[in-house]
Design an enzyme around this catalytic site. Structure first.
Site, short mmCIF file in Angstrom:
data_model
loop_
_atom_site.label_atom_id
_atom_site.label_comp_id
_atom_site.label_asym_id
_atom_site.label_seq_id
_atom_site.Cartn_x
_atom_site.Cartn_y
_atom_site.Cartn_z
N ARG A 187 0.82 -1.21 0.00
CA ARG A 187 0.00 0.00 0.00
C ARG A 187 0.86 1.27 0.00
O ARG A 187 0.58 2.22 -0.73
CB ARG A 187 -0.89 -0.03 1.24
CG ARG A 187 -1.81 1.17 1.41
CD ARG A 187 -2.34 1.27 2.83
NE ARG A 187 -2.82 0.00 3.34
CZ ARG A 187 -4.08 -0.41 3.29
NH1 ARG A 187 -5.00 0.38 2.76
NH2 ARG A 187 -4.44 -1.58 3.78
N TYR B 184 -14.99 -1.87 4.74
CA TYR B 184 -14.65 -1.59 6.15
C TYR B 184 -14.58 -0.09 6.45
O TYR B 184 -13.70 0.37 7.16
CB TYR B 184 -13.34 -2.28 6.57
CG TYR B 184 -12.25 -2.39 5.53
CD1 TYR B 184 -11.50 -1.29 5.14
CD2 TYR B 184 -11.97 -3.62 4.95
CE1 TYR B 184 -10.50 -1.41 4.21
CE2 TYR B 184 -10.96 -3.75 4.01
CZ TYR B 184 -10.22 -2.64 3.65
OH TYR B 184 -9.22 -2.76 2.72
N CYS C 284 -26.18 -1.03 -7.11
CA CYS C 284 -27.47 -1.19 -6.44
C CYS C 284 -27.28 -1.70 -5.01
O CYS C 284 -27.74 -2.80 -4.65
CB CYS C 284 -28.36 -2.14 -7.23
SG CYS C 284 -28.79 -1.49 -8.85
#
Length: 436
Positions: A296, A337, A364
């Site tokens: 990351r 999350y 949706c």
């Protein structure tokens, strides 16, 4: 501490438009369509250089393996290869991509908690540098495959360090109750190590841990390091064997909002290396090779996602919804999350906010909300919205829910843009479906 880069939220802009990698994002959206992932290649290279400065060049006998689950494409892996880093993969698909990128086998480590026979065969046949064992059944399976292929495998054990981690429960991996890693109970761990010692085609290298993701505190890393060092000493005492390698994982946090504070790599790495050096000196051990696995932190802040604003729905006294032409299908993290993001209207970055809106996706699902209560100027259909820090786990977790195509990926650098992943077409989306 390293504060949020001031140029991030927002940064370069010209004539009221957001620029990324010195490219006009509004022009990129017009040329390549939206949704669109856009990476500034120089920001990725800047993180690679920071890792060299704070770790590789500072400490001998060290290695950085990019955790490619964050963003795994041929172009990205070529960039990592040219930067001199190693690579961490967790599936046959990620390994296949690495092979397609001509990534050197010796610089690949194969992780994952449930590797299939086919995946292990691929990894062993390609000759990956390390296989990181994560389950009790794996050693015998690896040994069998090595015998069949006439190969040798270098083995590490991912341990569950049983440490408390200050992060979201869904991205915490170092606690005792985890699907990852081999338990620390001696009756469980050491028989597995002995199996590796007894196998002619396996070589034991050491231990691996990963405590969690998006961390800004080093306490869990230090606690886990101590656990790994204690295991290294115990292996020396039991088997008179010097562990060759310790892998301290990654999980270094990044900035998603203005409130986030990102720590420099040295905040985590210096105390871990000092602890390791002192422990080895005290116990007359040779300091093993130390590996880290950032993912990351290398790519997240380098990436943004562009969307086109469509329907706008105002509920007086309650909320104003501004819908974009993507959402949880290209960024599942807010719905998964409650990850927090920020962004700007890319064609109006010089205009002052006049309202607060909720940026909502088109899937949706009621959970498909990207950013709540974001200050923005007056917006209308056709405006381009840019979400910051989407370089990690955006493209890699994208889905075809609602039959929405996977967006294209663009690399920008010094004013030049290059397509590194083409936009998925409807035909490609259903190409494996069969009429009855």
């Amino acid at each position: 501490m390293r504060k949020v880069r001031e140029e991030m939220f927002p940064q370069q802009n010209k004539n009221g438009h957001l620029y990324w990698g010195n490219c006009d994002t509004v022009a990129l959206a017009q040329k390549y369509g939206t949704p669109l992932y856009v990476y500034d290649e120089n920001l990725i290279l800047k993180e690679c250089q920071a890792l060299k400065d704070d770790f590789l060049d500072k400490y001998p006998n060290t290695r950085v393996a990019y955790a490619s689950k964050a963003f795994n494409t041929i172009a990205m892996l070529q960039l990592i290869k040219d930067a001199g880093l190693s690579l961490d993969v967790v599936s046959g698909g990620e390994l296949y991509t690495a092979i397609a990128a001509d990534f050197p086998a010796a610089r690949i480590e194969f992780n994952g908690n449930n590797k299939s026979v086919a995946e292990l065969e691929m990894a062993i046949d390609y000759g990956v540098g390390r296989i990181i064992v994560d389950s009790l059944q794996e050693v015998a399976l690896i040994q069998q495959i090595c015998q069949q292929l006439g190969k040798k495998a270098h083995i590490m054990f991912r341990i569950t360090p049983e440490v408390d981690v200050k992060t979201h429960a869904f991205i915490s991996t170092g606690q005792k109750d985890s699907k990852f890693g081999i338990p620390l109970e001696p009756a469980v761990l050491y028989p597995q190590i002995e199996k590796v010692f007894q196998a002619e085609n396996l070589e034991f290298y050491g231990f691996h841990f990963h405590v969690g993701s998006q961390l800004s505190d080093n306490a869990a890393h230090l606690a886990a390091t101590q656990v790994a060092l204690n295991l290294m000493l115990e292996v020396k005492k039991r088997y008179n064997y010097q562990v060759k390698e310790l892998n301290f994982g990654g999980g270094f946090g990044v900035c998603y909002t203005k409130e986030d504070i990102r720590q420099p790599y040295r905040y985590f790495l210096d105390p871990m290396m000092e602890l390791t050096a002192a422990f080895c000196l005290e116990n007359d051990l040779v300091r093993p090779e130390i590996v880290i696995e950032p993912g990351r932190s290398i790519v997240a802040e380098a990436g943004i996602t562009l969307h086109t604003i469509g329907a706008i729905k105002e509920l007086p006294g309650l909320r104003k919804y501004v819908s974009i032409d993507g959402g949880m299908t290209d960024n599942i993290r807010p719905g998964l999350y409650h990850a927090q993001y920020t962004g700007v209207v890319a064609n109006k970055v010089d205009e002052k906010p006049t309202q607060k809106v909720t940026i909502s996706g088109k899937a949706c699902e009621s959970t498909d909300l990207l950013i709540k209560d974001l200050p923005v100027p007056d917006v209308c259909a056709g405006d381009i919205f840019a979400t910051f820090t989407t370089g990690a786990y955006g493209y890699s977790m994208a889905s075809n829910y609602n039959k929405l195509p996977i967006p294209a990926v663009i690399f920008t650098k010094d004013g030049q843009a290059e397509v590194v992943v083409k936009r998925q077409t409807y035909a490609q989306m259903i190409q494996n479906e069969v009429k009855r």
